[in-house]
Design a protein around this motif. Structure first.
Motif: not given
Length: 88
Positions: A3-7, A21-31, A55-63
């Motif tokens: 997840l990403i919040d607005p600047p 990440s709302d699942e794990s730090y592993e997921e966050l660090h990998a992303f 915008d790049d992070l949203i394009a990469a899959g951040a919600v």
């Protein structure tokens, strides 16, 4: 989920978002690693990312979510780390 919040957070002459990440730090660090975010951007439970990466992070899959929703989901996941109170 990443997840990403607005600047909206000013610091060091820039505006910043939070990436979590709302699942794990592993997921966050990998992303973050795959997106080229430096490890120094990690702060307890999130990465601080400059507005020019939003915008790049949203394009990469951040919600994109509101800051309120980001915190709510982070707390619900059990991954929220608050600052420690000052030692007296």
């Amino acid at each position: 989920m990443i997840l990403i919040d607005p600047p909206a957070w000013p610091a060091w002459n820039r505006i910043w978002s939070h990436l979590v990440s709302d699942e794990s730090y592993e997921e966050l660090h990998a992303f973050a690693k795959a997106a080229g975010i430096p490890a120094r951007g990690f702060d307890r439970d999130h990465y601080d990312v400059p507005s020019d990466r939003y915008d790049d992070l949203i394009a990469a899959g951040a919600v994109p979510v509101s800051s309120k929703e980001l915190v709510r989901r982070l707390i619900a996941s059990g991954l929220r780390h608050r600052k420690r109170p000052p030692i007296e």
